[in-house]
Design a protein around this motif. Sequence first.
Motif, PDB file in Angstrom:
ATOM      1  N   ASN A  48     -10.081  -9.699   4.098  1.00  0.00           N
ATOM      2  CA  ASN A  48      -9.741  -8.799   3.120  1.00  0.00           C
ATOM      3  C   ASN A  48     -10.163  -7.468   3.657  1.00  0.00           C
ATOM      4  O   ASN A  48      -9.420  -6.270   3.384  1.00  0.00           O
ATOM      5  CB  ASN A  48     -10.581  -8.908   1.729  1.00  0.00           C
ATOM      6  CG  ASN A  48     -10.046 -10.174   1.179  1.00  0.00           C
ATOM      7  OD1 ASN A  48      -8.981 -10.661   1.159  1.00  0.00           O
ATOM      8  ND2 ASN A  48     -11.128 -11.023   0.382  1.00  0.00           N
ATOM      9  N   VAL A  49     -11.022  -7.265   4.453  1.00  0.00           N
ATOM     10  CA  VAL A  49     -11.603  -5.932   5.011  1.00  0.00           C
ATOM     11  C   VAL A  49     -10.389  -5.530   5.901  1.00  0.00           C
ATOM     12  O   VAL A  49      -9.995  -4.237   5.710  1.00  0.00           O
ATOM     13  CB  VAL A  49     -13.050  -6.267   5.648  1.00  0.00           C
ATOM     14  CG1 VAL A  49     -13.081  -4.812   6.583  1.00  0.00           C
ATOM     15  CG2 VAL A  49     -13.908  -6.183   4.698  1.00  0.00           C
ATOM     16  N   MET A  50      -9.779  -6.551   6.702  1.00  0.00           N
ATOM     17  CA  MET A  50      -8.647  -6.161   7.266  1.00  0.00           C
ATOM     18  C   MET A  50      -7.414  -5.816   6.929  1.00  0.00           C
ATOM     19  O   MET A  50      -6.716  -4.760   7.220  1.00  0.00           O
ATOM     20  CB  MET A  50      -8.214  -7.217   8.556  1.00  0.00           C
ATOM     21  CG  MET A  50      -9.708  -7.703   9.532  1.00  0.00           C
ATOM     22  SD  MET A  50     -10.173  -6.042  10.452  1.00  0.00           S
ATOM     23  CE  MET A  50      -8.691  -5.772  11.211  1.00  0.00           C
ATOM     24  N   VAL A  51      -7.187  -6.506   5.714  1.00  0.00           N
ATOM     25  CA  VAL A  51      -5.869  -5.953   4.868  1.00  0.00           C
ATOM     26  C   VAL A  51      -6.229  -4.350   4.545  1.00  0.00           C
ATOM     27  O   VAL A  51      -5.258  -3.645   4.533  1.00  0.00           O
ATOM     28  CB  VAL A  51      -5.821  -6.842   3.540  1.00  0.00           C
ATOM     29  CG1 VAL A  51      -4.891  -6.221   2.447  1.00  0.00           C
ATOM     30  CG2 VAL A  51      -5.559  -8.288   4.100  1.00  0.00           C
ATOM     31  N   ASN A  52      -7.552  -4.243   3.942  1.00  0.00           N
ATOM     32  CA  ASN A  52      -7.711  -2.684   3.485  1.00  0.00           C
ATOM     33  C   ASN A  52      -7.672  -1.807   4.460  1.00  0.00           C
ATOM     34  O   ASN A  52      -6.955  -0.676   4.639  1.00  0.00           O
ATOM     35  CB  ASN A  52      -9.054  -2.783   2.927  1.00  0.00           C
ATOM     36  CG  ASN A  52      -9.355  -3.452   1.421  1.00  0.00           C
ATOM     37  OD1 ASN A  52      -8.221  -3.605   0.925  1.00  0.00           O
ATOM     38  ND2 ASN A  52     -10.458  -3.876   1.068  1.00  0.00           N
ATOM     39  N   PHE A  53      -8.106  -2.387   5.978  1.00  0.00           N
ATOM     40  CA  PHE A  53      -7.851  -1.334   7.005  1.00  0.00           C
ATOM     41  C   PHE A  53      -6.404  -1.093   7.314  1.00  0.00           C
ATOM     42  O   PHE A  53      -6.241   0.162   7.461  1.00  0.00           O
ATOM     43  CB  PHE A  53      -8.623  -1.993   8.031  1.00  0.00           C
ATOM     44  CG  PHE A  53      -8.302  -1.526   9.410  1.00  0.00           C
ATOM     45  CD1 PHE A  53      -9.098  -0.269   9.691  1.00  0.00           C
ATOM     46  CD2 PHE A  53      -7.654  -2.087  10.346  1.00  0.00           C
ATOM     47  CE1 PHE A  53      -8.924   0.607  11.139  1.00  0.00           C
ATOM     48  CE2 PHE A  53      -7.470  -1.511  11.647  1.00  0.00           C
ATOM     49  CZ  PHE A  53      -7.794  -0.429  12.003  1.00  0.00           C
ATOM     50  N   ARG A  54      -5.661  -1.928   7.231  1.00  0.00           N
ATOM     51  CA  ARG A  54      -4.313  -1.931   7.639  1.00  0.00           C
ATOM     52  C   ARG A  54      -3.503  -0.914   6.683  1.00  0.00           C
ATOM     53  O   ARG A  54      -2.802   0.108   7.160  1.00  0.00           O
ATOM     54  CB  ARG A  54      -3.461  -3.243   7.604  1.00  0.00           C
ATOM     55  CG  ARG A  54      -3.693  -3.946   8.989  1.00  0.00           C
ATOM     56  CD  ARG A  54      -2.901  -5.381   8.795  1.00  0.00           C
ATOM     57  NE  ARG A  54      -3.072  -6.001  10.215  1.00  0.00           N
ATOM     58  CZ  ARG A  54      -4.062  -7.080  10.176  1.00  0.00           C
ATOM     59  NH1 ARG A  54      -4.677  -7.411   8.844  1.00  0.00           N
ATOM     60  NH2 ARG A  54      -4.048  -7.867  11.167  1.00  0.00           N
ATOM     61  N   TRP A  81      -4.972   2.709   7.377  1.00  0.00           N
ATOM     62  CA  TRP A  81      -4.090   3.471   8.607  1.00  0.00           C
ATOM     63  C   TRP A  81      -2.517   3.436   8.447  1.00  0.00           C
ATOM     64  O   TRP A  81      -2.082   4.375   8.995  1.00  0.00           O
ATOM     65  CB  TRP A  81      -4.106   2.259   9.768  1.00  0.00           C
ATOM     66  CG  TRP A  81      -5.347   2.578  10.548  1.00  0.00           C
ATOM     67  CD1 TRP A  81      -6.418   3.176  10.488  1.00  0.00           C
ATOM     68  CD2 TRP A  81      -5.329   2.249  12.095  1.00  0.00           C
ATOM     69  NE1 TRP A  81      -7.339   3.286  11.667  1.00  0.00           N
ATOM     70  CE2 TRP A  81      -6.675   2.608  12.512  1.00  0.00           C
ATOM     71  CE3 TRP A  81      -4.507   1.328  12.905  1.00  0.00           C
ATOM     72  CZ2 TRP A  81      -6.994   2.613  13.739  1.00  0.00           C
ATOM     73  CZ3 TRP A  81      -4.922   1.310  14.337  1.00  0.00           C
ATOM     74  CH2 TRP A  81      -6.027   1.915  14.800  1.00  0.00           C
ATOM     75  N   ALA A  82      -2.012   2.850   7.370  1.00  0.00           N
ATOM     76  CA  ALA A  82      -0.613   3.183   7.141  1.00  0.00           C
ATOM     77  C   ALA A  82      -0.391   4.581   6.717  1.00  0.00           C
ATOM     78  O   ALA A  82       0.903   4.895   6.752  1.00  0.00           O
ATOM     79  CB  ALA A  82      -0.119   2.014   6.017  1.00  0.00           C
ATOM     80  N   GLY A  83      -1.451   4.996   5.964  1.00  0.00           N
ATOM     81  CA  GLY A  83      -1.227   6.407   5.513  1.00  0.00           C
ATOM     82  C   GLY A  83      -1.633   7.390   6.569  1.00  0.00           C
ATOM     83  O   GLY A  83      -1.522   8.568   6.260  1.00  0.00           O
ATOM     84  N   LEU A  84      -1.957   6.977   7.850  1.00  0.00           N
ATOM     85  CA  LEU A  84      -2.637   8.034   8.686  1.00  0.00           C
ATOM     86  C   LEU A  84      -1.732   8.020  10.070  1.00  0.00           C
ATOM     87  O   LEU A  84      -2.076   8.974  10.950  1.00  0.00           O
ATOM     88  CB  LEU A  84      -4.112   7.533   9.219  1.00  0.00           C
ATOM     89  CG  LEU A  84      -5.214   7.399   8.237  1.00  0.00           C
ATOM     90  CD1 LEU A  84      -6.275   6.769   8.971  1.00  0.00           C
ATOM     91  CD2 LEU A  84      -5.467   8.930   7.625  1.00  0.00           C
ATOM     92  N   VAL A 119      -1.911  -3.847  15.046  1.00  0.00           N
ATOM     93  CA  VAL A 119      -3.243  -4.529  14.836  1.00  0.00           C
ATOM     94  C   VAL A 119      -3.171  -5.838  15.240  1.00  0.00           C
ATOM     95  O   VAL A 119      -2.397  -6.868  14.532  1.00  0.00           O
ATOM     96  CB  VAL A 119      -3.858  -4.288  13.423  1.00  0.00           C
ATOM     97  CG1 VAL A 119      -5.170  -4.979  13.500  1.00  0.00           C
ATOM     98  CG2 VAL A 119      -3.980  -2.768  13.294  1.00  0.00           C
ATOM     99  N   VAL A 120      -3.658  -6.432  16.387  1.00  0.00           N
ATOM    100  CA  VAL A 120      -3.649  -7.975  16.696  1.00  0.00           C
ATOM    101  C   VAL A 120      -5.157  -8.344  16.931  1.00  0.00           C
ATOM    102  O   VAL A 120      -6.012  -7.630  17.425  1.00  0.00           O
ATOM    103  CB  VAL A 120      -2.877  -7.992  17.929  1.00  0.00           C
ATOM    104  CG1 VAL A 120      -1.554  -7.692  17.876  1.00  0.00           C
ATOM    105  CG2 VAL A 120      -3.653  -7.450  18.999  1.00  0.00           C
TER     106      VAL A 120
END
Length: 563
Positions: free
Chosen positions: A261-267, A270-273, A279-280
């Motif tokens: 879930n943390v990685m989903v939020n992280f992506r 980043w999508a807005g940056l 990310v692999v």
Amino acid sequence: MEDKGHVLLKLLSTYARILEAYRDRIDRLNVFPVPDGDTGTNMFFTIRSAVDVIDAQSGSEQSQSGSAGRFKEISKGALLGARGNSGVIMSQVVAAFCSVFGAHSDQPVTAKDVESALEEANTRSRGAVLRPVEGTILTVISDVAKRAKSLGENLDLGDFVRGLFDEAQASLERTPSLLAPLARANVVDSGGAGFVLFVAGLCRILSNGDFDWGTDRPFLFESRVPGPTRSKEDDFVAPSESHELGPRYEVMFILESHDENVMVNFREVWAGLGDSIVVVGQDGTYNCHIHTDDIGGSIEAGIAGGLLSRIRVTDLFEEIAEERWVVEAHGAGAPDPFSAETDVIPNTAVVVIANGDGIRRIFRSMGVHRIVQGGQSMNPSTEEILLAIEEVPGDNVIVLPNNTNVTPVAQIAAEISKKCVRVIPTRGVVEGLSALVEFDPMVSIDENFESMSECAKRVTVAEITQAVRDYSDESGLVHAGDFIGLSRQGLVAVSKSLEDTVVDTIGKLLEDDSEIVTIIEGEGSTSAITREITQWLNINFPEIEVELHHGAQPLYPYLIGIE
């Protein structure tokens, strides 16, 4: 036919050797004609990391090709060692082949195995990229995977892989028609070229000696589409400030997180940056890559997600490949024969990043306390600069990165250090030398920072190098082999003559109030040419003082500074 396990090990070792031989040519497949790319180098070190794991396993219990976990470790080695966008994607190709060939690794390789590995490589690589772009390595992987499926598994294995190789070359040649920047620059995609060499390695291993590299060598660097033309009589102009070059920085790091879930939020953050987001991950370890203008936000998003390591920031606008440094440079922070040694504890110490024996000697003579060896595209890591900061005497340190490619990394090191560290964002060696004129080790860091920063700003800098291919855009027309003068505003001068290029560059950058011209000789300069340049200055600008230094820097015969 050998079993899948041994074939995979041979494939990775063979591919590493091919990349090592061709990485410099892949590096040069860029949208500007100076030797300024590092795609080939990034892909080489990515695969080299996997091969290092294989070498480390040799002689151990895991040296048997079928040992459990062996191929998982090789895959993770490529993941952790991946550099750059294409390197991260290539690590997913390695992961796919490790997954498919590692299953029942004691069985012979079949065309179906290759087809399955390519299909998984396509799925993994596209799944790793947030916004896939066609005309890149992703397209070449997809085209080869589709071709594998259409050829059918009943075809002779040698004919099968040669068919894949033909498709890889054809797909690479099509990349400029799919991506406008490639068409404008008249080059094929560099990452795609690296993948073609992977397929070539596959042919070498699986063609039973029928694949003749000397005959079937892909013309990777001859594939060109007609580029824009420009009359030789056209004036050279600086690139338009409104020209959109995309995000400026490449940020990479390893992120440890076991919460999906943390990685989903992280992506999502980043999508807005930025873009070119890759990310692999494997077993909670993720290699993260983004092109962005927000370095801090990109790194903070990672910190919020877990534990970061191997942070690497590259200025994409200033990226210059210095291949020899990759081979020769020793780790920063190690005892440096060019560092200043003194028993006096200064109020302010200085760390600089520099390349070239002569340049390092000059910095040493000006009182620098530690010299981190480094270039531009292969810039030192945060850890290397941090180690140099911690090793210098005293608690106050000024860092001169001498390259915009290194500045963001130096700033991160400054934030991490427990010392008081200030980074003066010097953009080149000449700015660094100019700043050091005002350096006083016995005054406060604030006084030094202010005076050194002002001194660095007063310098106009230029670099003279040689074009590695033809190039044409709004900046001018350049042919491979031409000498070109580059300032911070873009292309300044071009000529077949090194001397004429230097003279033209200096002449265009001189102002009415210019007082000093600093010339730093590098590899490719000659005493005769230097003498002609200084005589031209003395005759035409007798009021200007000329300072001459021998820097021995690679790639740039002359570095110019005007104050």
